[in-house]
Write an enzyme that holds these catalytic residues in place. Structure first.
Site, PDB file in Angstrom:
ATOM      1  CG  HIS A 178      -1.924   1.034   1.251  1.00 47.86           C
ATOM      2  ND1 HIS A 178      -1.649   2.324   1.649  1.00 47.86           N
ATOM      3  CD2 HIS A 178      -3.224   1.010   0.864  1.00 47.86           C
ATOM      4  CE1 HIS A 178      -2.754   3.043   1.496  1.00 47.86           C
ATOM      5  NE2 HIS A 178      -3.713   2.279   1.028  1.00 47.86           N
ATOM      6  CG  ASP A 301      -8.233   3.538  -0.985  1.00 51.99           C
ATOM      7  OD1 ASP A 301      -7.900   3.145   0.151  1.00 51.99           O
ATOM      8  OD2 ASP A 301      -7.484   4.207  -1.720  1.00 51.99           O
TER       9      ASP A 301
HETATM   10  C1  VNL Z   1      -5.749   8.657   0.999  1.00 52.84           C
HETATM   11  C2  VNL Z   1      -6.309   7.858   0.045  1.00 52.84           C
HETATM   12  C3  VNL Z   1      -5.021   8.087   2.040  1.00 52.84           C
HETATM   13  C4  VNL Z   1      -6.162   6.484   0.125  1.00 52.84           C
HETATM   14  C5  VNL Z   1      -4.872   6.727   2.124  1.00 52.84           C
HETATM   15  O1  VNL Z   1      -4.176   6.093   3.090  1.00 52.84           O
HETATM   16  C6  VNL Z   1      -5.443   5.918   1.144  1.00 52.84           C
HETATM   17  C7  VNL Z   1      -5.902  10.092   0.922  1.00 52.84           C
HETATM   18  C8  VNL Z   1      -3.573   6.824   4.099  1.00 52.84           C
HETATM   19  O2  VNL Z   1      -6.719  10.567   0.093  1.00 52.84           O
HETATM   20  O3  VNL Z   1      -5.214  10.779   1.648  1.00 52.84           O
HETATM   21  O4  VNL Z   1      -5.317   4.606   1.277  1.00 52.84           O
HETATM   22 MN    MN Z   2      -5.803   2.708   0.489  1.00 55.67          MN
END
Ligand code: VNL
Ligand code: MN
Length: 341
Positions: A178, A301
């Site tokens: 990730h 997500d």
């Molecule tokens: C965000 C998008 C952050 C998907 C994430 O993990 C993620 C963001 C911290 O838009 O900041 O998995």
């Molecule tokens: Mn994510």
């Protein structure tokens, strides 16, 4: 159609509290924009706090499950949200990964048809990480592993991380890479205009990790290792022809090590990827036709992306019944050891 969403973020209060400490530390990490915003909302200037992702991350039963019911989502494959434990010191990271894994196993045991989960580990302590991986895939019976990009600037092609890759391969655990924000040496021009995270920086960070692993020969040493990435393959599917061509040229002139298979073969055979956060039917059609239907998995997500449009996206996607079956649950069951219905 059984819908299994495969990159669904979650956290526990203990990790959130430690991330608040990171937010107030002198660290120069680019992740601090997001960490401050989500975990130290009083200090937020970027606006993450206003979006209140934290309550969505910490919740399972109150809002997530009813929303899954409303949208027709059968299952979330949960992951301890980025940056996971990787900004903590090795001891704190090791302890908090184990605690998060215990809590995740409790949720999965309580709702075996609604939640599956990926275990976390502290990459900066590879031997203890390998032990935790055995516990995650053995005693806890979780569904695979997650790691968030670099750890203190180091990438997974580094031989010091081999005990982790060896344990993942031996236990049959798919390792989900990730994103987190680009490392201190990569971050320069990505610090402005919200380019640090999901818009661009995350793809640069994970794409860089993927190429280092493929070009560095990781899959010659661990040929059965499966890596999963999100966000429609972090831009690599669109560029794989050129990556393949240029790596082969670089090998010929000695600028990259000789590998047993080509970059395209590693990407096809050792990687799968999810649709998380890319609800673009043209990109999905291209990804399937280019890399094969067995390699593509649906994900939302959540809570960073809302559930309903991600469900509408996959349900309205023009494809065969066999393709929909593979995208929505068949590939997830195979790759993450989820019992078929
Ligand atoms: C965000 C998008 C952050 C998907 C994430 O993990 C993620 C963001 C911290 O838009 O900041 O998995
Ligand atoms: Mn994510």
């Amino acid at each position: 159609m059984r819908l299994i969403a495969c990159e669904e973020a979650w956290s526990i209060p203990e990790v959130a509290a430690e991330l608040k400490n990171v937010a107030r530390s002198p660290s120069q990490s680019l992740d601090k924009l997001l960490v401050k915003g989500i975990y130290d909302a009083e200090a937020d200037t970027a606006g993450y706090g206003k979006m209140d992702f934290l309550s969505g991350l910490l919740d399972v039963e109150e809002r997530r499950l009813p929303e899954m019911d409303r949208c027709g989502v059968a299952m979330h494959l949960l992951t301890l949200t980025a940056p996971g434990v990787q900004m903590f010191d090795a001891d704190t990271a090791t302890d908090l990964a184990a605690l998060a894994n215990d809590r995740m196993a409790e949720i999965c045991a309580k709702y075996p048809t609604r939640f599956a989960g990926l275990g976390s580990f502290a990459p900066h302590s590879p031997k203890r990480a390998a032990k935790e991986i055995e516990r995650v895939m053995g005693e806890l019976g979780l569904n695979g592993l997650v790691v968030n990009g670099h750890t203190h600037g180091d990438y997974l092609d580094d031989y010091r991380f081999w005990p982790i890759l060896e344990a993942a391969e031996a236990t049959g655990a798919t390792l989900y890479i990730h994103p987190r924000a680009p490392s201190d040496t990569l971050k320069g021009p990505l610090q402005d205009y919200a380019m640090d995270s999901a818009m661009w920086g995350y793809g640069v960070e994970v794409g860089t990790m993927m190429l280092r692993m493929m070009a560095g020969g990781v899959f010659d040493r661990f040929p059965k290792l499966t890596i999963c990435v999100g966000h429609m393959g972090e831009m690599v599917p669109f560029f794989i022809w050129r990556i393949n061509f240029m790596n082969s040229r670089a090998q010929k002139v000695g600028r990259a090590p000789k590998t047993q298979r080509s970059m395209e073969e590693y990407f096809r055979d050792n990687f799968v990827f999810t649709t998380s956060g890319v609800e673009d039917p043209l990109a999905l059609r291209y990804a399937i036709d280019r890399m094969g239907i067995d390699n593509v998995i649906w994900a939302i997500d959540y809570p960073y992306q809302p559930m309903e449009p991600a469900v509408a996206f996959i349900e309205s996607f023009a494809c065969t019944e066999a393709e929909r079956h593979a995208l929505c649950h068949g590939n997830a069951e195979r790759v993450f050891h989820i019992a078929p219905e």
